[in-house]
Design a protein around this motif. Structure first.
Motif, PDB file in Angstrom:
ATOM      1  N   PRO A  95       0.802  -1.225   0.000  1.00  0.00           N
ATOM      2  CA  PRO A  95       0.000   0.000   0.000  1.00  0.00           C
ATOM      3  C   PRO A  95       0.840   1.284   0.000  1.00  0.00           C
ATOM      4  N   ARG A  96       2.108   1.175   0.350  1.00  0.00           N
ATOM      5  CA  ARG A  96       2.974   2.368   0.377  1.00  0.00           C
ATOM      6  C   ARG A  96       3.676   2.607  -0.951  1.00  0.00           C
ATOM      7  N   CYS A  97       4.269   1.541  -1.529  1.00  0.00           N
ATOM      8  CA  CYS A  97       5.075   1.741  -2.743  1.00  0.00           C
ATOM      9  C   CYS A  97       4.532   1.003  -3.958  1.00  0.00           C
TER      10      CYS A  97
ATOM     11  N   ASN B 209       4.824 -11.009  -0.943  1.00  0.00           N
ATOM     12  CA  ASN B 209       4.099 -12.148  -0.387  1.00  0.00           C
ATOM     13  C   ASN B 209       3.509 -11.736   0.954  1.00  0.00           C
ATOM     14  N   PHE B 210       2.194 -11.646   1.009  1.00  0.00           N
ATOM     15  CA  PHE B 210       1.510 -11.301   2.256  1.00  0.00           C
ATOM     16  C   PHE B 210       1.301 -12.582   3.038  1.00  0.00           C
TER      17      PHE B 210
ATOM     18  N   VAL C 146       2.985  -4.580   4.585  1.00  0.00           N
ATOM     19  CA  VAL C 146       3.745  -3.857   3.556  1.00  0.00           C
ATOM     20  C   VAL C 146       4.896  -4.743   3.088  1.00  0.00           C
ATOM     21  N   CYS C 147       5.539  -4.336   1.994  1.00  0.00           N
ATOM     22  CA  CYS C 147       6.661  -5.113   1.466  1.00  0.00           C
ATOM     23  C   CYS C 147       7.854  -5.042   2.418  1.00  0.00           C
ATOM     24  N   LEU C 148       8.842  -5.870   2.191  1.00  0.00           N
ATOM     25  CA  LEU C 148      10.010  -5.954   3.060  1.00  0.00           C
ATOM     26  C   LEU C 148      10.753  -4.622   3.151  1.00  0.00           C
ATOM     27  N   GLN C 149      10.932  -3.946   2.022  1.00  0.00           N
ATOM     28  CA  GLN C 149      11.649  -2.677   2.021  1.00  0.00           C
ATOM     29  C   GLN C 149      10.888  -1.623   2.833  1.00  0.00           C
ATOM     30  N   CYS C 150       9.593  -1.515   2.628  1.00  0.00           N
ATOM     31  CA  CYS C 150       8.799  -0.545   3.383  1.00  0.00           C
ATOM     32  C   CYS C 150       8.744  -0.915   4.862  1.00  0.00           C
TER      33      CYS C 150
END
Length: 138
Positions: free
Chosen positions: A8-10, A15-16, A22-26
């Motif tokens: 939702p951020r980027c 994989n949820f 959020v993704c690993l980076q976020c």
């Protein structure tokens, strides 16, 4: 089982698995920001800082701070200026989903509705008895 979702951020695909939304980076960026906020709040002079002051100093979003308080990562008992908005009116609270005022209002509305329903049932029952008694006397 994991499912593919967009962050939702980027908007990156990740994989949820139910642990992170959020993704690993976020997620890593959020963790770094959390550490920054936590270090700010640990200083004695900042323990009673309001959400607005924390946002101003650290750059964290209000929404993110509310999320950390809801998840109990930031404890209002330790940091009395923290809270999150009531789901109905927006007043800052430290537990549950509704403030006491909204909760009491809903309870009163439910009691009022229940008493109305009981009155209608009693009225209907009384009308049926009256109809049957007048019918039997004819």
């Amino acid at each position: 089982m994991a499912e593919l979702r967009n962050c939702p951020r980027c908007n990156a695909i990740f994989n949820f698995n139910g642990l992170r939304d959020v993704c690993l980076q976020c997620h890593q960026e959020e963790e770094d920001l959390f550490q920054q906020v936590y270090q700010f709040l640990r200083r004695r002079e900042n323990r009673a800082a309001t959400v607005e002051r924390i946002v101003e100093v650290t750059g964290a979003e209000e929404k993110q701070l509310y999320k950390w308080v809801r998840k109990r990562r930031l404890q209002p008992a330790q940091f009395p200026g923290l809270g999150y908005p009531c789901d109905q009116c927006g007043t800052l609270i430290t537990q549950a989903k509704l403030c006491r005022t909204c909760s009491d209002s809903i309870k009163n509305d439910l009691k009022h509705e229940e008493s109305n329903r009981q009155f209608q049932e009693a009225s209907k029952s009384h009308q049926q008895k009256t109809y049957l008694s007048t019918r039997n006397t004819k």
